[in-house]
Structure formats: structure tokens, C-alpha cells
Design a protein around this motif. Structure first.
Motif, PDB file in Angstrom:
ATOM      1  N   ASP A  99       1.201  -1.201  -0.264  1.00 39.92           N
ATOM      2  CA  ASP A  99      -0.276  -0.345   0.211  1.00 39.92           C
ATOM      3  C   ASP A  99       1.336   1.617  -0.177  1.00 39.92           C
ATOM      4  OD1 ASP A  99      -2.226  -1.083  -0.120  1.00 39.92           O
ATOM      5  OD2 ASP A  99      -2.556  -1.788   1.786  1.00 39.92           O
ATOM      6  N   GLN A 125      -0.092   2.107  -6.157  1.00 37.94           N
ATOM      7  CA  GLN A 125       1.208   1.945  -5.309  1.00 37.94           C
ATOM      8  C   GLN A 125       1.328   0.167  -5.516  1.00 37.94           C
ATOM      9  OE1 GLN A 125      -3.362   2.429  -3.325  1.00 37.94           O
ATOM     10  NE2 GLN A 125      -1.886   2.851  -1.304  1.00 37.94           N
ATOM     11  N   ASP A 127       0.728  -3.418  -4.458  1.00 34.15           N
ATOM     12  CA  ASP A 127      -0.233  -4.625  -4.647  1.00 34.15           C
ATOM     13  C   ASP A 127      -0.182  -5.237  -3.817  1.00 34.15           C
ATOM     14  OD1 ASP A 127      -2.697  -4.790  -4.779  1.00 34.15           O
ATOM     15  OD2 ASP A 127      -2.658  -5.614  -6.781  1.00 34.15           O
ATOM     16  N   ARG A 138      -0.561  -1.780  -8.237  1.00 31.41           N
ATOM     17  CA  ARG A 138      -1.523  -1.857  -8.975  1.00 31.41           C
ATOM     18  C   ARG A 138      -1.488  -0.023  -9.119  1.00 31.41           C
ATOM     19  NH1 ARG A 138      -3.092  -0.269  -2.964  1.00 31.41           N
ATOM     20  NH2 ARG A 138      -2.742  -2.452  -2.601  1.00 31.41           N
ATOM     21  N   ILE A 140      -3.812   2.944 -10.102  1.00 39.83           N
ATOM     22  CA  ILE A 140      -5.266   4.129  -9.592  1.00 39.83           C
ATOM     23  C   ILE A 140      -5.215   5.556 -10.044  1.00 39.83           C
ATOM     24  CG2 ILE A 140      -5.823   4.595  -7.356  1.00 39.83           C
ATOM     25  CD1 ILE A 140      -4.296   2.835  -6.154  1.00 39.83           C
ATOM     26  N   GLU A 153     -10.890   7.323  -6.008  1.00 41.61           N
ATOM     27  CA  GLU A 153     -10.593   6.362  -6.099  1.00 41.61           C
ATOM     28  C   GLU A 153     -11.863   6.197  -7.315  1.00 41.61           C
ATOM     29  OE1 GLU A 153      -9.321   1.185  -7.118  1.00 41.61           O
ATOM     30  OE2 GLU A 153      -8.067   3.111  -4.710  1.00 41.61           O
ATOM     31  N   ARG A 156      -9.407   1.198 -10.994  1.00 38.34           N
ATOM     32  CA  ARG A 156      -7.493  -0.068 -10.335  1.00 38.34           C
ATOM     33  C   ARG A 156      -7.589  -0.632 -11.332  1.00 38.34           C
ATOM     34  NH1 ARG A 156      -6.916  -1.902  -4.250  1.00 38.34           N
ATOM     35  NH2 ARG A 156      -7.852  -0.053  -4.001  1.00 38.34           N
ATOM     36  N   ASP A 158      -5.144  -4.204 -11.070  1.00 38.79           N
ATOM     37  CA  ASP A 158      -4.490  -4.443 -10.353  1.00 38.79           C
ATOM     38  C   ASP A 158      -2.720  -5.326 -10.428  1.00 38.79           C
ATOM     39  OD1 ASP A 158      -5.713  -6.981 -10.818  1.00 38.79           O
ATOM     40  OD2 ASP A 158      -6.728  -7.377  -8.903  1.00 38.79           O
ATOM     41  N   SER A 159      -1.969  -5.833  -9.737  1.00 47.17           N
ATOM     42  CA  SER A 159      -1.404  -6.717  -9.850  1.00 47.17           C
ATOM     43  C   SER A 159      -1.349  -7.475 -10.511  1.00 47.17           C
ATOM     44  CB  SER A 159      -0.100  -7.078  -8.689  1.00 47.17           C
ATOM     45  OG  SER A 159      -1.354  -8.170  -7.736  1.00 47.17           O
ATOM     46  N   ARG A 162      -6.384  -7.287 -13.146  1.00 48.72           N
ATOM     47  CA  ARG A 162      -7.935  -7.106 -12.376  1.00 48.72           C
ATOM     48  C   ARG A 162      -8.229  -5.787 -13.310  1.00 48.72           C
ATOM     49  NH1 ARG A 162      -8.561 -11.346  -8.131  1.00 48.72           N
ATOM     50  NH2 ARG A 162      -7.204  -9.586  -7.394  1.00 48.72           N
ATOM     51  N   VAL A 168     -12.934  -1.491  -5.832  1.00 48.66           N
ATOM     52  CA  VAL A 168     -12.154  -2.858  -5.876  1.00 48.66           C
ATOM     53  C   VAL A 168     -12.155  -4.045  -6.986  1.00 48.66           C
ATOM     54  CG1 VAL A 168      -9.893  -3.983  -4.933  1.00 48.66           C
ATOM     55  CG2 VAL A 168     -11.466  -1.814  -3.824  1.00 48.66           C
ATOM     56  N   ASP A 171     -11.664 -10.611  -7.283  1.00 53.16           N
ATOM     57  CA  ASP A 171     -11.828 -12.468  -8.034  1.00 53.16           C
ATOM     58  C   ASP A 171     -12.954 -13.060  -8.638  1.00 53.16           C
ATOM     59  OD1 ASP A 171     -10.206 -14.809  -9.236  1.00 53.16           O
ATOM     60  OD2 ASP A 171      -8.911 -15.145  -7.613  1.00 53.16           O
TER      61      ASP A 171
END
Length: 174
Positions: A99, A125, A127, A138, A140, A153, A156, A158-159, A162, A168, A171
Motif C-alpha cells: 500500500d 501503489q 499491491d 496497482r 489507480i 478512486e 484500479r 491490480d497486480s 484485474r 476494487v 477475483d
């Protein structure tokens, strides 16, 4: 220190001002760059209006920062933001944590009071948990709604790749 020629004896100048401990470089008799007592660099004259380390100001045309590369290759110019948890300049080896913000591009506008109100930003950030040559990240994207002064936000990545829009990422294999 003054620079000039037979037509104009002081067209350029380097001046140290003891009253505010600043160093100013003048070109064509105008302030070109000032280094203030807090080691902030002000390019284009004027006074510091933000807490930035480097401030570029201009009254005509756009304020542009070019990063040009002339090479017959597939390489490109790079703008890099890097962060360590070390508090000593020049020392690395203190791992960032989940984070932590690694970099942020912020977009502000003059709201009639100052130019500190954020309209939005793009941020990177950590992640997850970093390790040796392993830095999960990630990306943002945030915008500020009408009537507010704080960005939220909105999207996003993510790593895991997604994408979440106004939420957020989850999965989808669950």
C-alpha cells in the motif's frame, strides 16, 4: 556576478540575496531560475506557490517539459519515480511495504483561493508484499466530484491485471 557585452553590460546575472538566502540566475535581465533557502528550484521567476521542490512558471505559451531522445534504436526516453523506505539520501535496501505509494501524477486547478485543490490523480501503489526483484503494483485513477475538494478512486488495475471501475477488482473465478 554580471555577464554582458559592449552593448549591454548586465544582460545576465547571478545574484545571492542574503535577506532571504536565495540564489537567482537572470537572463536578458529577467529572473530565469531561483534556488531558495529550502533548496526549491523556481524556474521562470515569481514566488513559490506550492510545496514542490521544482516549480516551472510561464505567462505565455504552455509550460512544457520535454524529454527528447535521438537514437536509431527501439529505446525510448524514461521518466522514473522511485521510492525506498530509507531516510538517508543515497542509501537503498529499506524495502517498501504493501500500500505504499510509489508515484503520483496530480492535477490541480486554481479555485479562486489557491492552486492546491486536486481535480484528480493517477497513482502507483505497492499491491502486495515486495521481495527481492519482486514489486507487485496497482495503478489507480482518481477524480474529484463536483462540490468536493478530495479525489476518489474511480478505477484500479491490480497486480493480477484485474480492472475495477468504481469498485476494487474481485477475483471472478470465485
Amino acid at each position: 556576478i554580471q555577464f554582458g557585452d559592449t552593448d549591454d553590460a548586465d544582460i545576465g546575472r547571478i545574484t545571492y540575496d542574503h535577506s532571504d538566502n536565495s540564489l537567482t540566475f537572470k537572463t536578458n535581465t529577467s529572473d530565469a531560475m531561483t534556488i531558495d533557502s529550502s533548496q526549491r528550484v523556481l524556474i521562470g521567476g515569481g514566488t513559490n506557490v506550492s510545496s514542490a521542490t521544482v516549480q516551472v512558471s510561464k505567462t505565455t505559451g504552455g509550460v512544457n517539459v520535454d524529454n527528447l531522445m535521438y537514437a536509431n534504436s527501439a529505446n525510448s526516453p524514461v521518466v522514473r519515480m522511485s521510492k525506498t523506505r530509507s531516510a538517508t539520501i543515497g542509501t537503498v535496501g529499506t524495502v517498501v511495504q504493501a500500500d505504499d505509494f510509489l508515484g503520483l501524477l496530480g492535477f490541480n486547478g486554481d479555485d479562486g483561493t489557491d492552486i492546491q485543490t486536486n481535480a484528480g490523480y493517477i497513482a502507483m501503489q505497492v499491491d502486495g508484499t515486495p521481495g527481492s526483484n519482486d514489486m507487485p503494483g496497482r495503478l489507480i485513477f482518481a477524480t474529484t466530484p463536483d462540490g468536493s475538494s478530495s479525489a476518489s478512486e474511480r478505477m484500479r488495475i491490480d497486480s493480477a491485471g484485474r480492472v475495477g471501475i468504481n469498485a476494487v477488482p474481485t477475483d471472478y473465478n470465485d
